[in-house]
Every structure is written in C-alpha cells, then in structure tokens.
Scaffold this motif. Structure first.
Motif, PDB file in Angstrom:
ATOM      1  N   ILE A 110       0.816  -1.215   0.000  1.00  0.00           N
ATOM      2  CA  ILE A 110       0.000   0.000   0.000  1.00  0.00           C
ATOM      3  C   ILE A 110       0.855   1.272   0.000  1.00  0.00           C
ATOM      4  N   PRO A 111       1.939   1.377   0.812  1.00  0.00           N
ATOM      5  CA  PRO A 111       2.766   2.595   0.743  1.00  0.00           C
ATOM      6  C   PRO A 111       3.348   2.830  -0.650  1.00  0.00           C
ATOM      7  N   ARG A 114       0.501   4.223  -2.844  1.00  0.00           N
ATOM      8  CA  ARG A 114       0.198   5.614  -2.506  1.00  0.00           C
ATOM      9  C   ARG A 114       1.255   6.573  -3.039  1.00  0.00           C
ATOM     10  N   GLU A 115       2.493   6.140  -2.986  1.00  0.00           N
ATOM     11  CA  GLU A 115       3.575   6.991  -3.489  1.00  0.00           C
ATOM     12  C   GLU A 115       3.515   7.115  -5.011  1.00  0.00           C
ATOM     13  N   PRO A 118      -0.645   8.988  -6.108  1.00  0.00           N
ATOM     14  CA  PRO A 118      -1.144   9.750  -4.958  1.00  0.00           C
ATOM     15  C   PRO A 118      -2.610  10.161  -5.078  1.00  0.00           C
ATOM     16  N   GLU A 121      -7.836   6.426  -5.398  1.00  0.00           N
ATOM     17  CA  GLU A 121      -8.632   5.954  -4.268  1.00  0.00           C
ATOM     18  C   GLU A 121      -8.743   4.432  -4.392  1.00  0.00           C
TER      19      GLU A 121
END
Length: 321
Positions: A110-111, A114-115, A118, A121
């Motif tokens: 997940i990180p 997200r990176e 960005p 959703e």
C-alpha cells in the motif's frame, strides 16, 4: 426502460427484499416497487414473485437481472474510461483480495501504491476467492488478487509473485529441532487446515495429495491466525505462507518454522485478475507492476536473502523465536 430501472432490478436480485434494495438505491420502497412493476409491464412478464416476507425472482426475472448486470457494468466501464482518459492515475479502483493474503501483503504494498499513484482511491474488499470471482464477473470489482490457476477465459490474469510455504510446528514438537524438512517426509505428517471455502485449504490439500500427508480433521480453523494459535498450543502442525511470518506480524516464542526442500517444494502463485473487456486494463497493468516489484526479501526466510531456486536446498529458515 432506463438504466435507473435496471439498477433497481439488480439491487432487488441481490438483496431479495424491497426495503433493502430501495435503501441500497437511496430511494423509497414504493418508488422502487412502482418502477419494477413498470419494467414488468414493459417486458410483458412477471419478474418477481411477491410474498409477505420474501422476494423471489421468476425464471424471466433471473434472466433479466443477469442481463441488467451486464448493461449496468458496461455503463460504469464507459464512465470509468472517460474518467481515466482525463486523468489515468486518478479515480477509484475496487480491488479484491482473499483473507489469507490481504493482512500480510497489503502493509508492504500500500505505501508503494500511494507513493506511485497519490490521487488514486483504492477501495479494498476482502472475501474468499469464489466470492471475489463472482463479484469480478458481475462488475462489482475492477480487479482481484487470486491464487493461480484461475480458469476463466473472460479474465486476464497477470502473474505477480510466487510465495513459498513453510512448515510450522510448536517448540515442543519432535520436529522443532530441525531447520528443514524434505517434502517427501510430509507423508508421515497430519496437518491442521482451514475450513472449506479458503483457497489456502485447497492448496494445502494439493500438497497432501502430492506428498502423502493427511489432514488432522478433528479441527478446522476459520482463519490463518487461528491455525497459528493452534500450532503454538501444540495442537498440531500446519503450512504457513512466507508473508504470514514477516513483520509487522508479531512473532511467537512457541512456533518453529521448517524450510521445505526437495523436488517441487510447495508454494502458491499469486496473480491479479481483471475482465478482458475492462476499460481500465492499461491502468490495472500499471497497478499490477507495483506488486511485481516488491522486495525479494519478502519471499525469503531471512530478510535480505535472495529467494532460493525452486527445488534446490535453501538456507536455514528464519525462526519465530
């Protein structure tokens, strides 16, 4: 006939209750009921058997609901394609994942997602594999992480990674002093397994079939964590996927892990699946790449060690003590 009425029919087919279907569609029950009757009048057939406490679809209703699902899904795909054309990396993605993988894989990926994306959703849905497949086919999910093989010509499957299995035993077990076990020695073992419906159970049963092990059928766990606790309590032994023993999963002082060596040591192959007709295919391929590029150490027994070649004796396993 309009798209709104088809959505009402799909909701009624799913909930089998006028009140619940109306709530899901954010309309009043009389409104939904009236529109369903208008749809019946237009088609000239009864779609619903109305009883005081339950709703059943007629054969024509089942057929109409199935067709309506396809139409509604295609319209949503059209809208999503338009959104993606404006901003390919924004919007929402509904991603399914099964319970024996989700809690152990997601903290690592997940990180990264997200990176990389960005504005994305990411809507995660955790269900058993058969439920994920059904929702994927119905357009309720955009993609799903599943264990191979996935036998469906309508789905594209993108291989992500292979995850080895380890043998977990208690500190009191006769095998606790071993670092590795040849897969042929599994023929003398009885394994604790998950209950029906989990793909991990099917994978473990395949290991039993290949190497002659048996199931300890007096107990079937509802989750991987229950299996872990039963092993720690010296109730039996089991197979654990490598990711399930990696941080941030807490370590147990009473569990030992044995590396499985020999020809064709057991593992599971994970893929991302999506509909071949999906308007999101290009973006989903990019999303799949984030799972493909996870550190190799996640699939090794010791952090920082490269994963061993399949079928070749590996280095000593990490222990949970």
């Amino acid at each position: 006939m309009n798209l709104r009425d088809l959505k009402y029919l799909v909701a009624l087919a799913e909930h089998r209750h006028f009140g619940k279907a109306a709530a899901a569609c954010f309309v009043s029950q009389p409104t939904l009921s009236t529109q369903i009757r208008k749809l019946e009048d237009e088609l000239g057939v009864s779609l619903v058997e109305r009883a005081p406490r339950k709703v059943m679809l007629t054969p024509a209703g089942h057929d109409a609901a199935a067709r309506a699902r396809v139409i509604v899904a295609e319209v949503e795909q059209m809208k999503e394609a338009a959104r993606r054309s404006r901003d390919p990396e924004a919007g929402a993605v509904r991603l399914g994942i099964f319970p024996t993988l989700g809690p152990y894989l997601l903290p690592h990926v997940i990180p990264r997602i997200r990176e990389r994306f960005p504005q994305l959703e990411l809507l995660l849905v955790e269900e058993k594999s058969d439920v994920l497949l059904a929702r994927l086919r119905e357009g309720k999910l955009d993609a799903a992480l599943l264990a191979l093989p996935v036998l469906d010509d309508q789905l594209h499957t993108e291989f992500l990674f292979e995850e080895p299995f380890l043998l977990a035993v208690s500190a009191q077990h006769p095998l606790a002093g071993r670092k590795r076990l040849d897969v042929q020695e599994l023929s003398a073992q009885r394994l604790l397994l998950l209950e029906d419906g989990h793909c991990l159970r099917d994978q473990a049963l395949e290991v039993c079939r290949l190497f002659g092990a048996n199931e300890k059928s007096e107990f079937r766990a509802t989750s991987l964590e229950t299996l872990r606790q039963m092993v720690a309590a010296d109730v039996g032994i089991t197979l654990l996927p490598t990711l399930s023993v990696k941080p941030p999963v807490p370590r147990s002082d009473n569990i030992r892990l044995l590396d499985l060596i020999g020809d064709n040591p057991p593992s599971r192959r994970i893929a991302m699946a999506w509909r071949r007709s999906s308007a999101m295919s290009g973006f989903l391929q990019q999303l799949a790449d984030q799972f493909k590029h996870l550190p190799a150490s996640l699939f090794a027994l010791e952090d920082g060690a490269p994963p061993p070649p399949r079928g070749i004796d590996r280095t000593a396993p990490a222990r949970l003590d």
